[in-house]
Design a protein around this motif. Structure first.
Motif, PDB file in Angstrom:
ATOM      1  N   CYS A   1       0.833  -1.190   0.000  1.00 14.99           N
ATOM      2  CA  CYS A   1       0.000   0.000   0.000  1.00 14.99           C
ATOM      3  C   CYS A   1       0.872   1.245   0.000  1.00 14.99           C
ATOM      4  N   PHE A   2       0.436   2.256  -0.739  1.00 15.66           N
ATOM      5  CA  PHE A   2       1.085   3.556  -0.786  1.00 15.66           C
ATOM      6  C   PHE A   2       0.174   4.564  -0.095  1.00 15.66           C
ATOM      7  N   PHE A   3       0.736   5.300   0.860  1.00 14.69           N
ATOM      8  CA  PHE A   3      -0.020   6.318   1.592  1.00 14.69           C
ATOM      9  C   PHE A   3       0.517   7.687   1.176  1.00 14.69           C
TER      10      PHE A   3
ATOM     11  N   PRO B   1       5.211  12.626   5.651  1.00 16.01           N
ATOM     12  CA  PRO B   1       5.726  12.271   4.321  1.00 16.01           C
ATOM     13  C   PRO B   1       4.983  11.082   3.712  1.00 16.01           C
ATOM     14  N   GLU B   2       5.224  10.846   2.431  1.00 16.07           N
ATOM     15  CA  GLU B   2       4.685   9.661   1.776  1.00 16.07           C
ATOM     16  C   GLU B   2       5.230   8.413   2.468  1.00 16.07           C
ATOM     17  N   THR B   3       4.385   7.393   2.509  1.00 20.18           N
ATOM     18  CA  THR B   3       4.768   6.139   3.164  1.00 20.18           C
ATOM     19  C   THR B   3       4.319   4.984   2.297  1.00 20.18           C
ATOM     20  N   MET B   4       5.120   3.931   2.271  1.00 16.40           N
ATOM     21  CA  MET B   4       4.784   2.721   1.514  1.00 16.40           C
ATOM     22  C   MET B   4       5.101   1.510   2.382  1.00 16.40           C
TER      23      MET B   4
ATOM     24  N   CYS C   1      -0.700   4.794   9.632  1.00 15.96           N
ATOM     25  CA  CYS C   1      -1.181   5.103   8.286  1.00 15.96           C
ATOM     26  C   CYS C   1      -2.396   4.229   7.999  1.00 15.96           C
ATOM     27  N   THR C   2      -3.415   4.820   7.396  1.00 13.01           N
ATOM     28  CA  THR C   2      -4.604   4.057   7.036  1.00 13.01           C
ATOM     29  C   THR C   2      -5.028   4.378   5.604  1.00 13.01           C
ATOM     30  N   SER C   3      -5.659   3.422   4.982  1.00 16.26           N
ATOM     31  CA  SER C   3      -6.241   3.612   3.655  1.00 16.26           C
ATOM     32  C   SER C   3      -7.535   2.820   3.598  1.00 16.26           C
ATOM     33  N   GLU C   4      -8.596   3.464   3.185  1.00 16.17           N
ATOM     34  CA  GLU C   4      -9.885   2.799   3.133  1.00 16.17           C
ATOM     35  C   GLU C   4      -9.992   1.832   1.969  1.00 16.17           C
TER      36      GLU C   4
END
Length: 197
Positions: free
Chosen positions: A54-56, A63-66, A175-178
């Motif tokens: 997942c890419f946040f 910052p961007e997180t993966m 970090c979360t992603s729906e």
């Protein structure tokens, strides 16, 4: 090397794409899209695995997180091994590695029907990852091994993701992603509610 017989490789974990895609006459620009390029390879498929990525995007000053990781079992002397897990988290310019594949005492993992959870610790700190299908569509692909036995791969690119990292020398972050996770399960029996394609 010869062990394990199946391996995963991600030469480009965080590329930015350019180009376009046309689907049923509708054109989609991919310019600026983040993605990954990886591959499973070897002499046979693992006995069982879960893999996720997942890419946040950067948000609220963070910052961007993966994240990318897996839990898998292979067969040794005809018997499945205990689960073996590994994970990498990249946050901005920092990389946190949780490569505890053969350290069975510093990992917890569970591969369910539609959820994968893993908790790992390493010299870089501790990380917990939860990825779930959450009712999103799954594609099923049948993979044939050299001995003609079948393995079934279930994949979604819309998984729900929750990542918690407690670095040893930095501040903890979540970090979360729906619906931004790529989640894949490999199993030997086909799930009866899904059709092979």
């Amino acid at each position: 090397g010869p062990f394990p017989r199946s391996k995963t490789l991600t030469p480009f974990p965080w590329p930015v794409f350019r180009g376009a895609l046309e689907v049923f006459g509708e054109r989609w620009s991919l310019d600026g899209w983040n993605g990954m390029q990886g591959h499973n390879w070897g002499k046979e498929h693992a006995f069982e695995y879960a893999w996720g990525q997942c890419f946040f995007p950067a948000a609220a000053g963070a910052p961007e997180t993966m994240v990318e990781g897996f839990t898998g079992r292979v067969k040794l002397a005809g018997r499945p091994t205990p689960p073996m897990s590994s994970m990498v988290v990249r946050r901005g310019t920092r990389t946190f590695t949780f490569a505890t594949i053969f350290d069975f005492w510093r990992q917890e993992s569970h591969i369910g029907t539609d959820r994968w959870t893993v908790a790992l610790s390493s010299p870089d700190g501790e990380a917990r990852l939860r990825m779930e299908v959450a009712g999103r569509p799954l594609a099923c692909l049948g993979y044939q091994n050299p001995d003609r036995s079948m393995a079934y791969c279930y994949n979604t690119k819309l998984a729900r993701v929750h990542l918690e990292v407690r670095p040893r020398h930095d501040a903890a972050f979540v970090c979360t992603s729906e619906h931004g996770g790529a989640l894949e399960f490999l199993r030997r029996p086909v799930e009866p509610h899904l059709e092979e394609v």
